[in-house]
Design a protein around this motif. Structure first.
Motif, PDB file in Angstrom:
ATOM      1  N   SER A   1      -1.385  17.304  20.182  1.00 15.66           N
ATOM      2  CA  SER A   1      -1.151  16.972  18.774  1.00 15.66           C
ATOM      3  C   SER A   1      -0.847  15.487  18.669  1.00 15.66           C
ATOM      4  O   SER A   1      -0.487  14.834  19.654  1.00 15.66           O
ATOM      5  N   VAL A   2      -1.005  14.944  17.467  1.00 12.31           N
ATOM      6  CA  VAL A   2      -0.730  13.531  17.214  1.00 12.31           C
ATOM      7  C   VAL A   2       0.663  13.408  16.600  1.00 12.31           C
ATOM      8  O   VAL A   2       0.972  14.070  15.612  1.00 12.31           O
ATOM      9  N   VAL A   3       1.496  12.553  17.201  1.00 12.07           N
ATOM     10  CA  VAL A   3       2.859  12.391  16.691  1.00 12.07           C
ATOM     11  C   VAL A   3       3.032  11.077  15.936  1.00 12.07           C
ATOM     12  O   VAL A   3       3.934  10.953  15.102  1.00 12.07           O
ATOM     13  N   SER A   4       2.178  10.083  16.213  1.00  8.85           N
ATOM     14  CA  SER A   4       2.227   8.835  15.441  1.00  8.85           C
ATOM     15  C   SER A   4       0.918   8.086  15.601  1.00  8.85           C
ATOM     16  O   SER A   4       0.150   8.346  16.537  1.00  8.85           O
ATOM     17  N   TYR A   5       0.667   7.146  14.664  1.00  6.15           N
ATOM     18  CA  TYR A   5      -0.564   6.371  14.683  1.00  6.15           C
ATOM     19  C   TYR A   5      -0.328   5.102  13.864  1.00  6.15           C
ATOM     20  O   TYR A   5       0.560   5.040  13.009  1.00  6.15           O
ATOM     21  N   SER A   6      -1.153   4.091  14.121  1.00  2.00           N
ATOM     22  CA  SER A   6      -0.993   2.818  13.424  1.00  2.00           C
ATOM     23  C   SER A   6      -1.478   2.896  11.983  1.00  2.00           C
ATOM     24  O   SER A   6      -0.863   2.320  11.077  1.00  2.00           O
ATOM     25  N   SER A   7      -2.604   3.560  11.755  1.00  2.89           N
ATOM     26  CA  SER A   7      -3.127   3.752  10.402  1.00  2.89           C
ATOM     27  C   SER A   7      -4.192   4.831  10.439  1.00  2.89           C
ATOM     28  O   SER A   7      -4.705   5.189  11.509  1.00  2.89           O
ATOM     29  N   GLN A   8      -4.541   5.356   9.258  1.00  3.59           N
ATOM     30  CA  GLN A   8      -5.643   6.304   9.135  1.00  3.59           C
ATOM     31  C   GLN A   8      -6.263   6.140   7.760  1.00  3.59           C
ATOM     32  O   GLN A   8      -5.581   5.768   6.796  1.00  3.59           O
TER      33      GLN A   8
ATOM     34  N   HIS B   1     -10.463   7.538  11.687  1.00  2.84           N
ATOM     35  CA  HIS B   1     -10.934   6.220  11.279  1.00  2.84           C
ATOM     36  C   HIS B   1      -9.715   5.425  10.828  1.00  2.84           C
ATOM     37  O   HIS B   1      -8.951   5.888   9.972  1.00  2.84           O
ATOM     38  N   THR B   2      -9.513   4.252  11.383  1.00  2.00           N
ATOM     39  CA  THR B   2      -8.388   3.433  10.934  1.00  2.00           C
ATOM     40  C   THR B   2      -8.633   2.969   9.491  1.00  2.00           C
ATOM     41  O   THR B   2      -9.755   2.951   9.004  1.00  2.00           O
ATOM     42  N   SER B   3      -7.569   2.604   8.824  1.00  2.00           N
ATOM     43  CA  SER B   3      -7.602   2.329   7.383  1.00  2.00           C
ATOM     44  C   SER B   3      -8.514   1.159   7.017  1.00  2.00           C
ATOM     45  O   SER B   3      -8.552   0.136   7.707  1.00  2.00           O
ATOM     46  N   TRP B   4      -9.269   1.350   5.903  1.00  2.00           N
ATOM     47  CA  TRP B   4     -10.119   0.257   5.412  1.00  2.00           C
ATOM     48  C   TRP B   4     -10.242   0.208   3.888  1.00  2.00           C
ATOM     49  O   TRP B   4     -10.633  -0.814   3.326  1.00  2.00           O
ATOM     50  N   ALA B   5      -9.925   1.279   3.185  1.00  6.50           N
ATOM     51  CA  ALA B   5     -10.197   1.369   1.745  1.00  6.50           C
ATOM     52  C   ALA B   5      -9.498   0.280   0.944  1.00  6.50           C
ATOM     53  O   ALA B   5     -10.047  -0.225  -0.036  1.00  6.50           O
ATOM     54  N   TRP B   6      -8.281  -0.084   1.342  1.00  7.18           N
ATOM     55  CA  TRP B   6      -7.525  -1.096   0.614  1.00  7.18           C
ATOM     56  C   TRP B   6      -7.425  -2.378   1.430  1.00  7.18           C
ATOM     57  O   TRP B   6      -6.421  -3.080   1.387  1.00  7.18           O
ATOM     58  N   GLY B   7      -8.494  -2.674   2.169  1.00 11.97           N
ATOM     59  CA  GLY B   7      -8.516  -3.848   3.047  1.00 11.97           C
ATOM     60  C   GLY B   7      -8.502  -3.412   4.498  1.00 11.97           C
ATOM     61  O   GLY B   7      -7.691  -2.572   4.887  1.00 11.97           O
ATOM     62  N   ASN B   8      -9.426  -3.954   5.278  1.00 13.80           N
ATOM     63  CA  ASN B   8      -9.530  -3.558   6.684  1.00 13.80           C
ATOM     64  C   ASN B   8      -8.251  -3.864   7.452  1.00 13.80           C
ATOM     65  O   ASN B   8      -7.702  -4.965   7.349  1.00 13.80           O
ATOM     66  N   VAL B   9      -7.786  -2.900   8.189  1.00 16.04           N
ATOM     67  CA  VAL B   9      -6.667  -3.099   9.101  1.00 16.04           C
ATOM     68  C   VAL B   9      -7.251  -3.442  10.469  1.00 16.04           C
ATOM     69  O   VAL B   9      -7.920  -2.620  11.089  1.00 16.04           O
ATOM     70  N   ASP B  10      -7.021  -4.656  10.925  1.00 11.20           N
ATOM     71  CA  ASP B  10      -7.607  -5.138  12.178  1.00 11.20           C
ATOM     72  C   ASP B  10      -6.775  -4.682  13.378  1.00 11.20           C
ATOM     73  O   ASP B  10      -5.673  -4.143  13.228  1.00 11.20           O
ATOM     74  N   TYR B  11      -7.309  -4.916  14.565  1.00 11.93           N
ATOM     75  CA  TYR B  11      -6.570  -4.649  15.802  1.00 11.93           C
ATOM     76  C   TYR B  11      -5.286  -5.469  15.817  1.00 11.93           C
ATOM     77  O   TYR B  11      -5.237  -6.553  15.236  1.00 11.93           O
ATOM     78  N   PRO B  12      -4.244  -4.923  16.500  1.00 13.95           N
ATOM     79  CA  PRO B  12      -4.233  -3.734  17.355  1.00 13.95           C
ATOM     80  C   PRO B  12      -4.106  -2.419  16.567  1.00 13.95           C
ATOM     81  O   PRO B  12      -3.534  -2.402  15.467  1.00 13.95           O
ATOM     82  N   HIS B  13      -4.644  -1.339  17.172  1.00 14.44           N
ATOM     83  CA  HIS B  13      -4.486   0.021  16.663  1.00 14.44           C
ATOM     84  C   HIS B  13      -3.786   0.844  17.744  1.00 14.44           C
ATOM     85  O   HIS B  13      -3.786   0.462  18.924  1.00 14.44           O
ATOM     86  N   SER B  14      -3.204   1.957  17.350  1.00 15.62           N
ATOM     87  CA  SER B  14      -2.524   2.791  18.349  1.00 15.62           C
ATOM     88  C   SER B  14      -2.468   4.242  17.888  1.00 15.62           C
ATOM     89  O   SER B  14      -2.554   4.540  16.694  1.00 15.62           O
ATOM     90  N   ILE B  15      -2.325   5.118  18.881  1.00 16.26           N
ATOM     91  CA  ILE B  15      -2.128   6.541  18.599  1.00 16.26           C
ATOM     92  C   ILE B  15      -1.265   7.118  19.718  1.00 16.26           C
ATOM     93  O   ILE B  15      -1.406   6.736  20.886  1.00 16.26           O
TER      94      ILE B  15
END
Length: 199
Positions: free
Chosen positions: A28-35, A59-73
């Protein structure tokens, strides 16, 4: 040097052939940088990275502006588990520009105290293998993606988990023992004959 490279490639293929794919059911996923929870329909959610279905995706967040690296899960397994390899798999409708180029893997028994396992440079491919130098036993896993292969967003259809099958490893070990008197997989007599004919 060429023969050494060929032997290393053959050995890696042989080791990969001993891997058994594990079920994703305990993860299961317990945390993430964005979705991306607004513009990808039923997709985009981080939980889809471990649902065992490559056609769904995080998919990392993009609808309200692209969220660039770093990403995490950060992932949790429902009990201690031992892994030898992981793979990050893209859904078929996405280009490899959405993949990560560098990832740091960390493990934890309690989700608080973390030990870094290693940093890996990944090929821009639809299935990216992360091979551990030694078996990794853990309950929590954290993946920190620090660089991408073209785009600021990250897409993962499925995270796959593997361990070495014991019986297959025994077979591989026996094949290595059987070949101790061979040169690059060929009997010494055959090698001498080939060298004689080539002169």
């Amino acid at each position: 040097a060429i023969l050494q490279t060929q032997n290393e490639q053959r050995m890696q293929l042989a080791i990969d052939g001993t891997l058994a794919k594990l079920s994703n059911s305990g993860w299961s996923v317990v945390s993430y940088s964005s979705q991306e929870q607004y513009m990808e329909g039923t997709n985009g959610f981080a939980s889809l990275a471990v649902d065992g279905d490559v056609s769904t995706y995080w998919h990392t967040s993009w609808a309200w502006g692209n969220v660039d690296y770093p990403h995490s899960i950060t992932l949790l397994h429902d009990g201690e588990i031992t892994l030898d390899q992981m793979a990050l798999v893209l859904p078929t409708n996405r280009s490899t520009n959405y993949t990560a180029k560098k990832v740091t893997v960390s493990k934890s028994a309690n989700g608080t105290a973390w030990t870094e396992v290693g940093t890996y440079t990944l090929d821009a491919s639809s299935s990216q293998a992360i091979r551990f130098a030694s078996p990794l036993t853990t309950t929590y896993l954290k993946l920190d993606f620090t660089e991408g292969n073209g785009l600021p967003n990250l897409v993962i259809g499925d995270i796959e988990f593997y361990h070495n099958d014991l019986n297959s490893m025994k077979t591989l070990a026996q094949s290595i023992l059987d070949g101790v008197d061979k040169f690059n997989g060929y009997d010494s007599q055959d090698t001498q004959t080939a060298l004689y004919l080539s002169t």
